[in-house]
Motif scaffolding. Structure first.
Motif, mmCIF file in Angstrom:
data_model
loop_
_atom_site.group_PDB
_atom_site.id
_atom_site.type_symbol
_atom_site.label_atom_id
_atom_site.label_comp_id
_atom_site.label_asym_id
_atom_site.label_seq_id
_atom_site.Cartn_x
_atom_site.Cartn_y
_atom_site.Cartn_z
ATOM 1 N N GLU A 60 -4.899 1.214 -23.780
ATOM 2 C CA GLU A 60 -3.893 1.219 -24.684
ATOM 3 C C GLU A 60 -2.561 1.995 -24.229
ATOM 4 N N GLU A 61 -2.743 2.890 -23.151
ATOM 5 C CA GLU A 61 -1.602 3.587 -22.671
ATOM 6 C C GLU A 61 -1.375 3.321 -21.128
ATOM 7 N N ILE A 62 -0.181 3.432 -20.682
ATOM 8 C CA ILE A 62 0.094 3.508 -19.366
ATOM 9 C C ILE A 62 0.751 4.703 -19.124
ATOM 10 N N VAL A 63 0.213 5.660 -18.119
ATOM 11 C CA VAL A 63 0.857 6.902 -17.812
ATOM 12 C C VAL A 63 1.376 6.789 -16.417
ATOM 13 N N ILE A 64 2.689 7.046 -16.475
ATOM 14 C CA ILE A 64 3.306 6.759 -15.052
ATOM 15 C C ILE A 64 4.043 7.818 -14.427
ATOM 16 N N ASP A 65 3.974 7.715 -13.012
ATOM 17 C CA ASP A 65 4.231 9.013 -12.218
ATOM 18 C C ASP A 65 5.718 8.908 -11.819
ATOM 19 N N THR A 66 6.512 9.868 -11.610
ATOM 20 C CA THR A 66 7.826 10.076 -11.281
ATOM 21 C C THR A 66 8.625 8.775 -10.307
ATOM 22 N N GLY A 67 7.872 8.853 -9.219
ATOM 23 C CA GLY A 67 8.235 7.756 -8.254
ATOM 24 C C GLY A 67 8.543 6.451 -8.774
ATOM 25 N N PRO A 68 7.472 5.886 -9.586
ATOM 26 C CA PRO A 68 7.752 4.363 -10.062
ATOM 27 C C PRO A 68 8.755 4.464 -10.957
ATOM 28 N N ALA A 81 14.347 2.854 -12.797
ATOM 29 C CA ALA A 81 15.760 3.263 -13.227
ATOM 30 C C ALA A 81 16.875 3.092 -12.304
ATOM 31 N N GLU A 82 16.499 3.524 -10.864
ATOM 32 C CA GLU A 82 17.743 3.422 -9.883
ATOM 33 C C GLU A 82 17.808 1.989 -9.417
ATOM 34 N N ALA A 83 17.077 0.941 -9.711
ATOM 35 C CA ALA A 83 17.202 -0.318 -9.290
ATOM 36 C C ALA A 83 17.770 -1.095 -10.484
ATOM 37 N N GLY A 84 17.730 -0.274 -11.857
ATOM 38 C CA GLY A 84 18.421 -1.229 -12.826
ATOM 39 C C GLY A 84 17.403 -1.777 -13.653
ATOM 40 N N TRP A 85 16.167 -1.533 -13.585
ATOM 41 C CA TRP A 85 15.113 -2.399 -13.936
ATOM 42 C C TRP A 85 14.154 -1.717 -15.214
ATOM 43 N N LEU A 86 14.625 -0.552 -15.581
ATOM 44 C CA LEU A 86 13.754 0.423 -16.327
ATOM 45 C C LEU A 86 13.397 -0.679 -17.674
ATOM 46 N N GLY A 87 14.254 -1.319 -18.289
ATOM 47 C CA GLY A 87 13.854 -2.255 -19.487
ATOM 48 C C GLY A 87 12.887 -3.217 -19.035
ATOM 49 N N MET A 88 12.673 -3.500 -17.804
ATOM 50 C CA MET A 88 11.496 -4.234 -17.526
ATOM 51 C C MET A 88 10.324 -3.899 -17.585
ATOM 52 N N LEU A 89 10.169 -2.575 -17.373
ATOM 53 C CA LEU A 89 9.011 -1.662 -17.272
ATOM 54 C C LEU A 89 8.387 -1.827 -18.574
ATOM 55 N N ASP A 114 13.317 -6.913 -4.524
ATOM 56 C CA ASP A 114 14.519 -6.592 -3.665
ATOM 57 C C ASP A 114 15.338 -5.571 -4.115
ATOM 58 N N HIS A 115 15.597 -5.465 -5.318
ATOM 59 C CA HIS A 115 16.305 -4.146 -5.649
ATOM 60 C C HIS A 115 15.538 -3.161 -5.501
ATOM 61 N N MET A 116 14.293 -2.833 -5.846
ATOM 62 C CA MET A 116 13.765 -1.713 -5.217
ATOM 63 C C MET A 116 13.645 -1.503 -3.824
ATOM 64 N N LEU A 117 13.604 -2.281 -2.983
ATOM 65 C CA LEU A 117 13.852 -2.190 -1.629
ATOM 66 C C LEU A 117 15.376 -1.478 -1.157
ATOM 67 N N GLU A 118 16.270 -2.151 -2.059
ATOM 68 C CA GLU A 118 17.614 -1.649 -1.819
ATOM 69 C C GLU A 118 17.812 0.001 -2.185
ATOM 70 N N THR A 119 17.016 0.586 -3.037
ATOM 71 C CA THR A 119 16.764 2.030 -3.317
ATOM 72 C C THR A 119 16.093 2.675 -2.144
ATOM 73 N N GLU A 120 15.662 2.065 -1.089
ATOM 74 C CA GLU A 120 14.881 2.530 0.232
ATOM 75 C C GLU A 120 13.360 3.100 -0.234
ATOM 76 N N TYR A 121 12.974 2.413 -1.631
ATOM 77 C CA TYR A 121 11.724 2.584 -1.940
ATOM 78 C C TYR A 121 10.745 1.719 -1.014
ATOM 79 N N ARG A 122 9.782 2.172 -0.418
ATOM 80 C CA ARG A 122 8.645 1.526 0.635
ATOM 81 C C ARG A 122 7.875 0.694 -0.139
ATOM 82 N N LEU A 123 7.905 -0.558 0.499
ATOM 83 C CA LEU A 123 7.143 -1.585 0.039
ATOM 84 C C LEU A 123 6.452 -2.264 1.263
ATOM 85 N N PRO A 124 5.610 -3.121 1.079
ATOM 86 C CA PRO A 124 4.846 -3.545 2.328
ATOM 87 C C PRO A 124 5.399 -5.189 2.620
#
Length: 176
Positions: free
Chosen positions: A3-11, A16-24, A150-160
């Motif tokens: 019933e809950e999602i607990v989220i770490d700082t990085g995600p 937020a940096e990519a402008g998609w916090l509302g999508m979360l 793609d926006h996450m990648l623009e923040t230099e977040y590492r993705l595979p």
């Protein structure tokens, strides 16, 4: 389903940096979105250099839960023993502790935290798995998640994968 999602700082930071916090919020569906007091402190400490973190701290739909019970503190100490080095990975340890005590779904991207979550048989996912889940449930289209990736990648977040490669990566790994 937890019933809950607990989220770490990085995600949280990358959304937020990519402008998609509302999508979360949409991806969480009916589940409450929780941060621990340790994650909240990390976010606050980062705000002078990273103004986008104010967006996370000001989001009324994200609830901060302090680790105060004996079970929570014991679980934090357990995970901190494996993960914490100096000031690093305190948020991850607190997220795993909360997930263990409350049966929440932990969202962590750090490899060591994911390893310990798996070894402890916790419910956990990385950010990409959460986004793929949204595609499978019909909450978001693969095109929308591709844009977010793609926006996450623009923040230099590492993705595979690289820009424009999310859909192929997700299909190749049978995630959508």
């Amino acid at each position: 389903m937890p019933e809950e999602i607990v989220i770490d700082t990085g995600p949280l930071s990358v959304f937020a940096e990519a402008g998609w916090l509302g999508m979360l919020r949409a991806v969480a569906d009916d589940r409450a979105v929780v941060i621990t007091d340790v994650v909240q402190a990390e976010l606050r400490e980062g705000t002078p250099a990273h103004q986008h973190l104010h967006t996370v701290l000001d989001a009324g739909w994200i609830t901060c839960r302090p680790l105060t019970s004996a079970a929570e503190i014991g679980a934090y100490q357990h995970f901190a023993g494996f993960l914490v080095s100096g000031n690093h990975n305190q948020g991850e340890a607190s997220v795993l502790a909360y997930a263990q005590v409350h049966g929440a779904l932990a969202i962590v991207d750090d490899g060591a935290a994911r390893k310990h979550a798996k070894n402890s048989q916790l419910n956990f996912q990385g950010t990409l798995a959460l986004l793929c889940e949204a595609v499978r449930r019909g909450t978001a289209s693969i095109e929308m998640i591709s844009t977010i990736a793609d926006h996450m990648l623009e923040t230099e977040y590492r993705l595979p994968f690289g820009p424009g490669e999310f859909a192929d990566w997700a299909k190749t790994h049978d995630l959508v």
